[in-house]
Design an enzyme around this catalytic site. Structure first.
Site, mmCIF file in Angstrom:
data_model
loop_
_atom_site.group_PDB
_atom_site.id
_atom_site.type_symbol
_atom_site.label_atom_id
_atom_site.label_comp_id
_atom_site.label_asym_id
_atom_site.label_seq_id
_atom_site.Cartn_x
_atom_site.Cartn_y
_atom_site.Cartn_z
ATOM 1 N N LYS A 1 0.313 3.774 -2.189
ATOM 2 C CA LYS A 1 -0.571 4.884 -2.600
ATOM 3 C C LYS A 1 0.121 5.822 -3.580
ATOM 4 O O LYS A 1 0.290 7.020 -3.309
ATOM 5 C CB LYS A 1 -1.036 5.679 -1.373
ATOM 6 C CG LYS A 1 -1.833 4.872 -0.367
ATOM 7 C CD LYS A 1 -2.412 5.782 0.714
ATOM 8 C CE LYS A 1 -3.293 5.069 1.695
ATOM 9 N NZ LYS A 1 -2.613 4.139 2.610
ATOM 10 N N THR B 1 -9.635 7.542 4.239
ATOM 11 C CA THR B 1 -10.717 7.389 5.222
ATOM 12 C C THR B 1 -10.527 8.287 6.447
ATOM 13 O O THR B 1 -11.415 8.371 7.286
ATOM 14 C CB THR B 1 -10.826 5.920 5.685
ATOM 15 O OG1 THR B 1 -9.522 5.438 5.959
ATOM 16 C CG2 THR B 1 -11.473 5.066 4.635
ATOM 17 N N ASP C 1 1.475 10.603 -8.654
ATOM 18 C CA ASP C 1 2.522 11.414 -9.267
ATOM 19 C C ASP C 1 2.137 11.571 -10.744
ATOM 20 O O ASP C 1 1.036 11.168 -11.145
ATOM 21 C CB ASP C 1 3.883 10.698 -9.096
ATOM 22 C CG ASP C 1 5.047 11.697 -9.029
ATOM 23 O OD1 ASP C 1 5.075 12.610 -9.882
ATOM 24 O OD2 ASP C 1 5.906 11.559 -8.151
ATOM 25 N N ASP D 1 0.843 -1.202 0.000
ATOM 26 C CA ASP D 1 0.000 0.000 0.000
ATOM 27 C C ASP D 1 0.875 1.247 0.000
ATOM 28 O O ASP D 1 1.040 1.903 1.030
ATOM 29 C CB ASP D 1 -0.901 -0.048 1.247
ATOM 30 C CG ASP D 1 -1.874 1.111 1.309
ATOM 31 O OD1 ASP D 1 -2.198 1.686 0.244
ATOM 32 O OD2 ASP D 1 -2.312 1.453 2.421
HETATM 33 O O1 C5P Z 1 -4.991 1.233 12.397
HETATM 34 P P1 C5P Z 1 -6.028 1.371 11.320
HETATM 35 O O2 C5P Z 1 -7.050 0.256 11.334
HETATM 36 O O3 C5P Z 1 -6.645 2.742 11.258
HETATM 37 O O4 C5P Z 1 -5.164 1.170 9.963
HETATM 38 C C1 C5P Z 1 -5.711 1.416 8.702
HETATM 39 C C2 C5P Z 1 -4.680 1.208 7.657
HETATM 40 O O5 C5P Z 1 -5.306 1.399 6.388
HETATM 41 C C3 C5P Z 1 -3.493 2.166 7.700
HETATM 42 O O6 C5P Z 1 -2.338 1.417 7.328
HETATM 43 C C4 C5P Z 1 -3.813 3.226 6.654
HETATM 44 O O7 C5P Z 1 -2.663 3.726 6.008
HETATM 45 C C5 C5P Z 1 -4.631 2.414 5.655
HETATM 46 N N1 C5P Z 1 -5.566 3.172 4.807
HETATM 47 C C6 C5P Z 1 -6.537 4.013 5.321
HETATM 48 N N2 C5P Z 1 -7.374 4.712 4.472
HETATM 49 C C7 C5P Z 1 -7.257 4.573 3.142
HETATM 50 C C8 C5P Z 1 -6.286 3.696 2.628
HETATM 51 C C9 C5P Z 1 -5.466 2.995 3.500
HETATM 52 O O8 C5P Z 1 -6.677 4.107 6.533
HETATM 53 N N3 C5P Z 1 -8.104 5.197 2.341
#
Ligand code: C5P
Length: 240
Positions: A62, A124, A65, A60
């Site tokens: 992301k 999110t 660019d 992941d």
């Molecule tokens: O600890 P938590 O459950 O919040 O972790 C969520 C994971 O999902 C993190 O690694 C974060 O970078 C990832 N993520 C996110 N929202 C997104 C994409 C990925 O929280 N839209």
């Protein structure tokens, strides 16, 4: 797919040693997410470490660019033989379509399965207020997430990352074959922390998520194995 195989746990830790400790602490977890922090600190060797342990990998990073750079990054990522990689939908149509082609070619020449390429619709951690006042995007948040998912789908991507609160609408519009991955998932016994648009694991699966990314409710629990098991039991009890 077994319900536990639908939970991806992020290795949001600073070093390879911390990552290996977490993987060893939770042998039940089959699908791990390597994000920016660990990849930048540990380097790609962590991917080999996980593959040697027969783990599936969500890389992941992301990517966001100009198309040439995103395409090159996706080409390099696909050659690692990972299972999922992410790119921001806002990188735009040329980056997305170019990335789809690059991933297929790269996996073929590396002799591995091409990863599924999925788009970030909107992080999110962002709220409607952030979208309207800070990012100056004048449409409603669910509509924005949907439009980003549709752009990804039209560009040939395999799926999208979205908050559980948008997943049912995306499932309805994008259809059953579009992979939907939801972070921002919180059992009702855990803290939400910085995640703003959350839902419980059971509700997120019922709403149409294929995979759930669940981090801190498991990794920072006083007993991570018990937290993992509790989530699995809740899903099993709900029959999802
Ligand atoms: O600890 P938590 O459950 O919040 O972790 C969520 C994971 O999902 C993190 O690694 C974060 O970078 C990832 N993520 C996110 N929202 C997104 C994409 C990925 O929280 N839209």
């Amino acid at each position: 797919m077994a319900v536990e195989d639908r939970i991806i746990v992020p290795l949001d830790v600073p070093t390879e040693a911390d990552a290996i400790a977490l993987v060893e602490q939770l042998p039940q977890v089959t699908f791990w997410k390597v994000g920016l922090e660990l990849f930048v600190s540990a380097g790609p060797g962590i991917l080999g470490t996980l593959k040697n342990r027969q783990k599936r990998i969500f890389l992941d990073l992301k990517f966001h660019d100009i198309p040439n750079t995103v395409i090159g990054a996706c080409r390099a990522a696909a050659a690692y033989g990972v299972d999922l990689i992410t790119i921001h939908a806002v990188a735009g149509r040329s980056a997305l379509t170019g990335a789809v082609a690059a991933v297929g070619e790269s996996a073929l020449s590396a002799g591995c399965q091409p990863p599924k390429l999925i788009a970030i619709t909107l992080l999110t951690s962002l709220t409607s207020r952030d979208l309207a006042f800070d990012l100056k995007i004048p449409i409603e948040l669910p509509e924005y997430a949907l439009q980003m998912a549709l752009l990804a789908q039209e560009s040939g991507l395999n799926g999208a990352v979205c908050s559980p609160q948008e997943v049912s609408q995306l499932r309805q519009v994008c259809g059953d074959d579009f992979l939907l991955v939801c972070p921002g998932v919180r059992p009702n016994w855990s803290e939400t922390a910085d995640q703003k648009r959350t839902m419980t694991p059971v509700d997120a699966i019922k709403a149409g998520a294929d995979y759930l990314v669940i981090g801190r409710p498991i990794t920072t629990a006083s007993d991570p194995v018990a937290a993992w098991k509790k989530i699995g039991d809740e899903l099993a009890a709900a029959g999802v």
